[in-house]
Design a protein around this motif. Structure first.
Motif, short mmCIF file in Angstrom:
data_model
loop_
_atom_site.label_atom_id
_atom_site.label_comp_id
_atom_site.label_asym_id
_atom_site.label_seq_id
_atom_site.Cartn_x
_atom_site.Cartn_y
_atom_site.Cartn_z
N TRP A 75 4.76 -11.03 3.42
CA TRP A 75 4.91 -9.60 3.67
C TRP A 75 5.74 -9.42 4.94
N ASN A 121 6.39 -4.06 1.92
CA ASN A 121 6.00 -4.46 0.57
C ASN A 121 4.51 -4.22 0.40
N SER A 122 3.97 -4.57 -0.75
CA SER A 122 2.61 -4.17 -1.11
C SER A 122 1.56 -5.23 -0.83
N LYS A 123 1.93 -6.37 -0.23
CA LYS A 123 0.97 -7.47 -0.08
C LYS A 123 0.47 -7.65 1.35
N ARG A 143 -0.20 2.37 4.60
CA ARG A 143 0.98 1.50 4.56
C ARG A 143 2.04 1.95 5.56
N TYR A 170 -8.34 -2.05 -2.45
CA TYR A 170 -7.15 -2.78 -1.99
C TYR A 170 -7.36 -4.27 -2.23
#
Length: 406
Positions: free
Chosen positions: A259, A294-296, A325, A208
């Motif tokens: 995020w 989101n992915s951050k 997540r 990650y």
């Protein structure tokens, strides 16, 4: 958008159960007659022959203190710790129209490399016009982690060392009976992050990219919606609780990465013995859904078991055991008095969770179960000492608490 629709459908049916157009908060009349109750304070007075003074007319503002010094296993895997949990309950307005406010301070230390100073508050102003919530912590926190999802076995863990500062404050105003809305500020600062194994970095272990370096800083605002028919959050009487928190962490407030997340929490308390309100006979149900949008999101800010606001979920599992997540959690607990005077009681509980990260949500379930003893410490605030034994596959623990788990 599908996630948001699911959350709203889970959250908003509950407010439809009770509506009142009056400006005065309707009352939950499930109030115990404390004159018929016995707690440890009564027993202490009897043992030491302390004669109670003449009963005075009870004032609206009354404070109830409970304290529990105990040695217990630390969540996250750092051996035993000395915990001194202090809870104060106070009415800031008439009991008839104002919920019991609570402040909890539970410092702990394992005499080595781990300590924590957590201070949490849930304040109800007069007539429940405002609800002020606070969560401030400074932690030195070595803790095991298993990466994302559910693929790793228990012994494939790695120890992560870090220091942690949390500062959450929110203010919610009553807009309808039992319904509150407001905003808050949320800060999470993890620093001096390092893996106990110098040959493998946290980034390599987890795969990650965000929040797996030396520091992680998240600073954001939250939009809060609360529906709460309970009188007492320390030991909830029959009622409903539903909470929705939408958090945004923009770069201009100092966050390393932008995020956002949604946390929704729904609880229902069902009285199974409505005839005798002085006897605890309750079925409690708790579920929460926590997801990033989101992915951050930094790794240590991702949804994780045992990291609900009061760190009370996933009894029977090591804190941080499953991280992803998105996290779904469900727990049920049966609460019953053993003695007629309410001094002793017991609980039986079970919980289950599912996380996404190494697979899809709801494809892998992780159950735990346990039972516990309850001892009435302070009947004025209805505060119990809880001693729970909980277990899951390959792990078991004993948990001490002041107040109920939820």
């Amino acid at each position: 958008m599908r996630k948001l629709h699911l959350i709203l459908s889970l959250l908003f049916p509950f407010p439809l159960l009770a509506q009142n157009s009056n400006n005065v908060i309707p009352q939950n009349n499930t109030v115990k007659d404390t004159a018929r109750q016995t707690d440890l304070i009564d027993i202490g007075k009897a043992l030491f022959r302390i004669s109670p003074q003449k009963m005075r007319a009870e004032r609206d503002k009354k404070i109830y203190f409970s304290i529990l010094p105990v040695s217990s296993s630390a969540p996250g895997g750092s051996g035993n710790v000395l915990i001194t949990s202090t809870t104060a309950g106070v009415y800031l307005g008439p009991k008839r129209t104002t919920n019991l406010s609570s402040v909890t301070f539970a410092p702990y230390w394992n005499f080595k490399s781990r300590f924590g100073l957590p201070l949490r508050s849930n304040i109800w102003l007069k007539d429940n016009t405002w609800n002020i919530q606070g969560d401030t912590r400074f932690l030195y926190y070595p803790q095991y982690t298993w990466g994302l999802g559910s693929n790793r076995k228990y012994d494939e863990r790695t120890l992560v060392n870090y220091k942690y500062i949390r500062f959450y404050q929110s203010a919610l105003k009553r807009i309808e009976p039992y319904l509150f809305a407001g905003m808050g500020y949320n800060l999470d600062y993890h620093f001096n992050i390092n893996n106990d194994n110098p040959e493998v970095s946290l980034k390599d272990y987890t795969g990650y990219n965000y929040g797996t370096g030396k520091n992680s800083f998240s600073s954001g605002i939250s939009f809060n919606l609360l529906y709460d028919t309970r009188n007492n959050s320390i030991n909830p009487l029959p009622g409903v609780y539903a909470n929705l928190v939408y958090r945004i962490n923009p770069g201009f407030l100092g966050s390393n990465d932008s995020w956002s997340s949604i946390y929704t929490d729904v609880r229902k308390y069902i009285n199974l013995n409505p005839v005798d309100r002085n006897q605890q006979n309750t079925l409690a149900i708790w579920s929460y859904f926590w997801t990033t949008l989101n992915s951050k999101t930094p790794y240590l800010d991702l949804p994780s078991t045992g990291w609900d606001p009061y760190n009370r979920s996933a009894r029977g599992m090591e804190q941080n055991r499953y991280r992803g997540r998105t996290l779904f959690y469900l727990e049920t607990e049966y609460r019953r008095d053993i003695t007629r005077n309410g001094l002793l009681g017991f609980v039986v509980f079970t919980n289950v969770n599912s996380v996404s990260g190494s697979g899809s949500l709801f494809t892998s379930w992780h159950p735990a179960a346990g039972t516990g003893l309850r001892v009435k410490f302070n009947k004025g605030s209805n505060t119990n000492i809880g001693i729970d034994y909980a277990a899951s596959k390959g792990y078991s623990t004993v948990v001490f608490n002041l107040g109920e788990a939820f």
